[in-house]
Design a protein around this motif. Structure first.
Motif, PDB file in Angstrom:
ATOM      1  N   ASP A 159       0.839  -1.198   0.000  1.00 11.33           N
ATOM      2  CA  ASP A 159       0.000   0.000   0.000  1.00 11.33           C
ATOM      3  C   ASP A 159       0.877   1.253   0.000  1.00 11.33           C
ATOM      4  OD1 ASP A 159      -2.357   1.406  -0.087  1.00 11.33           O
ATOM      5  OD2 ASP A 159      -2.686   1.383   2.074  1.00 11.33           O
ATOM      6  N   ARG A 165      -7.375  -2.825  -3.071  1.00 10.17           N
ATOM      7  CA  ARG A 165      -8.059  -2.079  -2.013  1.00 10.17           C
ATOM      8  C   ARG A 165      -9.571  -2.099  -2.180  1.00 10.17           C
ATOM      9  NH1 ARG A 165      -5.163   1.669   1.110  1.00 10.17           N
ATOM     10  NH2 ARG A 165      -7.059   2.921   1.249  1.00 10.17           N
ATOM     11  N   GLN A 201      -5.832  -3.487   2.910  1.00 11.50           N
ATOM     12  CA  GLN A 201      -5.275  -2.183   3.242  1.00 11.50           C
ATOM     13  C   GLN A 201      -3.752  -2.147   3.272  1.00 11.50           C
ATOM     14  OE1 GLN A 201      -7.336   0.505   3.636  1.00 11.50           O
ATOM     15  NE2 GLN A 201      -8.906  -0.961   3.012  1.00 11.50           N
ATOM     16  N   GLN A 240      -0.452  -3.163   7.734  1.00 17.62           N
ATOM     17  CA  GLN A 240      -1.629  -2.771   8.502  1.00 17.62           C
ATOM     18  C   GLN A 240      -2.538  -3.963   8.769  1.00 17.62           C
ATOM     19  OE1 GLN A 240      -1.907   0.143   9.863  1.00 17.62           O
ATOM     20  NE2 GLN A 240      -0.068   0.941   8.861  1.00 17.62           N
ATOM     21  N   GLU A 241      -2.690  -4.825   7.775  1.00 17.02           N
ATOM     22  CA  GLU A 241      -3.537  -6.002   7.965  1.00 17.02           C
ATOM     23  C   GLU A 241      -2.936  -6.955   8.996  1.00 17.02           C
ATOM     24  OE1 GLU A 241      -6.448  -6.489   6.950  1.00 17.02           O
ATOM     25  OE2 GLU A 241      -6.754  -5.159   5.245  1.00 17.02           O
ATOM     26  N   THR A 275      -2.984   2.383  12.404  1.00 10.49           N
ATOM     27  CA  THR A 275      -3.022   3.715  11.811  1.00 10.49           C
ATOM     28  C   THR A 275      -3.571   4.711  12.813  1.00 10.49           C
ATOM     29  OG1 THR A 275      -3.426   2.721   9.647  1.00 10.49           O
ATOM     30  CG2 THR A 275      -3.866   5.079   9.873  1.00 10.49           C
TER      31      THR A 275
END
Length: 603
Positions: A394, A428, A434, A438-439, A449
């Motif tokens: 990402d 996305r 994401q 982050q996942e 985040t």
């Protein structure tokens, strides 16, 4: 106890030696959001340190492999039994090491960096960094299907954090130095300073500002200079400056981007499913990875290790369509399993590997569709690398600049941008992925985040906002002593209550009004002096006026930590302590009210 008001006329002794007072002034400057000059100096030191550590890690992961590999990364040259035994043996060694460590020491990689940055004020434990240094090298030498960039990011971030903690800098500056260390590590890994800057800002720091950019740029340039001194200034891959032959190839490229976005989303979903299993016994997890990697390595040895030699062959267009298909399938399985089950390596290198092979497949199919020699599989491999890295991490801008610096080919920009947009859109929008980091944080039940408000409050230290016009006093004082407190023209009086969980904050104006009323009621002539021993003590907590419960906070904290402390302690105000514990047995440095925090982010 806290330093009390001193009788006037006595000469105050310096509290610290001159050198220490100079450091305190410098640290106070760094607590400000606009402390650019001292932050640049620290960024330079961080770049040197992170670059040197990254170079040392690369040497540690490459030199032992020279004992059994005639050509770096060429695991294809090993006998069949070694292709199986090496990953399995390495996995067992890693499992044994991890089994001896407590769970808190086993956390490594980019996900660990993000967790420490957003949830622990960039405090990177040295023990975890040492594990990453040696375990990451073992993983790469033993042919695990991971990259060296993830460990480099961890080591660079730990270098910046260690430097900031060692110098006792405020937390907002330590956070900046962590970002500088990440940029320097990426720059030193691939000799890609611009990609290092954007990766640090886009993936790790999640902010764009002039004050934030300049130190990171300096650190990345320094890290790149360190790696050029060690390995030369040649680009990571020697590929020709090929370009898109015809716009008729765009449909093929866009279709390739759709497939790459789908593969990236599947990889992320696999990570989301496997990441919670990292809580299980390390020896069993790593053994499973070693067995799968070793078995695949028997038939597809190109997947072993970081695979940069195979990646370069794909960019040169020297791999056949059938070989590329098999390599992609095997690499996806081996890397997803290794990353998901916690092998201490990175996914940036494998993302470039997978993207290059997928691009090579698209280029070969384009030749079948448009005619032989119409398309260049090598060019497709280059733009495929950008698309896969962008969709998986990402990080579209970092991916585009990384490919530009890796290939020194500006012809990749236009088709690369098109493919990045499509691949990220597919990943996305259609799969709701994401980004792998982050996942993974979400799968591990960790916050990833921060909100925009938290980001803003984390940029500033409490020392740059606190009110310093205050005095400290015990609960009961004589009237003469109270008058001497007021003569120092404070705004606040911090009342020390040693036996209470919170202390009290009194407006100095209320104390001054009380003393004035007492003087008027007494009818004493102006300028007369009372004998302190004959005066009844003044109880500051019984004076008319508003009082605030005040909790302690260390001066290195950010405004976000101040906000969290106010909420958790239910206090009305904070006194900022110079000591690490934030207790009243250290000298208080200032006062923070909720209004000070609100006024800052509403500016």
């Amino acid at each position: 106890m806290l330093r009390k008001a001193r009788p006037t006329g006595k000469k105050k002794q310096p509290k610290w030696p001159l050198r220490e007072r100079g450091l305190e002034k410098w640290r106070l400057q760094l607590s400000s959001q606009e402390a650019l000059a001292p932050l640049l100096a620290m960024a330079l030191l961080t770049g040197i340190l992170a670059g040197a550590v990254t170079v040392a890690f690369r040497l540690l992961s490459e030199i032992p492999a020279e004992l059994f590999l005639s050509i770096p990364e060429r695991y294809e040259s090993l006998p069949t039994y070694w292709r199986f035994a090496l990953p399995v043996g390495g996995a067992l060694v890693l499992g044994a090491i991890y089994q001896l460590l407590s769970p808190g020491w086993r956390l490594v990689g980019v996900v660990h960096v993000l967790d420490r940055l957003h949830n622990h004020q960039a405090n990177m434990p040295v023990a975890n960094a040492l594990l990453q240094f040696f375990a990451g090298a073992i993983a790469l030498v033993s042919g695990q299907s991971v990259g060296r960039e993830g460990p480099a990011v961890h080591l660079g971030a730990a270098s910046g954090s260690w430097l900031g903690r060692r110098l006792k800098l405020p937390n907002n500056s330590v956070r900046s130095l962590l970002g500088c260390g990440v940029a320097a590590a990426i720059a030193a890994s691939f000799n890609t300073p611009l990609a290092g800057v954007v990766f640090a800002m886009e993936v790790v720091m999640l902010e764009y500002s002039v004050v934030g950019f300049l130190p990171v740029i300096l650190a990345a340039a320094t890290g790149s200079a360190i790696t050029q001194l060690a390995f030369g200034n040649q680009p990571a891959f020697n590929v020709p400056a090929i370009q898109l032959s015809s716009l008729a190839e765009l449909p093929v490229l866009l279709l390739c981007a759709v497939v790459i976005g789908t593969l990236a989303a599947l990889f992320i979903r696999a990570q989301r499913y496997l990441a919670p299993m990292q809580r299980r016994a390390p020896i069993l997890r790593f053994l499973a990875v070693g067995l799968v990697t070793g078995t695949l390595g028997i038939w597809v040895p190109e997947i072993l290790g970081a695979g940069y030699d195979t990646l370069e062959l794909a960019m040169l267009g020297e791999l056949a369509l059938g070989a590329l298909l098999v390599i992609v399938a095997a690499k996806m399985v081996a890397t997803a399993l290794a990353s998901g089950l916690g092998i201490p390596g990175g996914v940036i290198g494998p993302s470039l590997f997978l993207g290059a092979c997928m691009g090579g497949i698209a280029g070969s199919l384009a030749n079948l569709w448009l005619g032989e020699y119409t398309a260049s599989p090598g060019f497709y491999a280059m733009v495929g690398m950008a698309a896969m890295m962008a969709a998986l991490l990402d990080a579209p801008l970092a991916a585009l600049l990384a490919i530009l610096e890796l290939t020194y080919n500006p012809n990749v920009l236009f088709p690369g941008m098109m493919m990045i947009v499509v691949a990220c859109l597919v990943s996305r929008y259609f799969f709701a992925a994401q980004g792998i980091f982050q996942e993974t944080l979400r799968a591990m039940d960790k916050s990833g985040t921060p909100t925009w408000r938290a980001q803003m409050l984390n940029r500033v230290g409490v020392a740059s906002v606190m009110e310093r016009r205050f005095v400290v006093s015990p609960q009961k004082v004589g009237r003469s002593q109270a008058e001497r407190l007021i003569q120092r023209h404070p705004l606040w009086v911090l009342v020390e209550l040693p036996d209470e969980p919170a202390h009290q904050l009194l407006r100095a104006a209320d104390l001054a009004s009380f003393l004035q009323r007492v003087e008027e009621e007494k009818g004493a002539p102006e300028g007369s002096q009372a004998v302190e021993g004959e005066e009844p003590p003044v109880d500051l907590l019984k004076l008319p006026g508003e009082r605030f419960a005040a909790a302690g906070l260390n001066w290195r904290s950010t405004l976000l930590e101040a906000h969290q402390k106010l909420e958790s302690s239910k206090a009305d105000a904070l006194y900022i302590s110079r000591g690490y514990s934030g207790m009243l047995d250290n000298d208080a440095a200032g006062i923070i009210l909720p209004a000070d925090i609100d006024n800052f982010y509403r500016k």
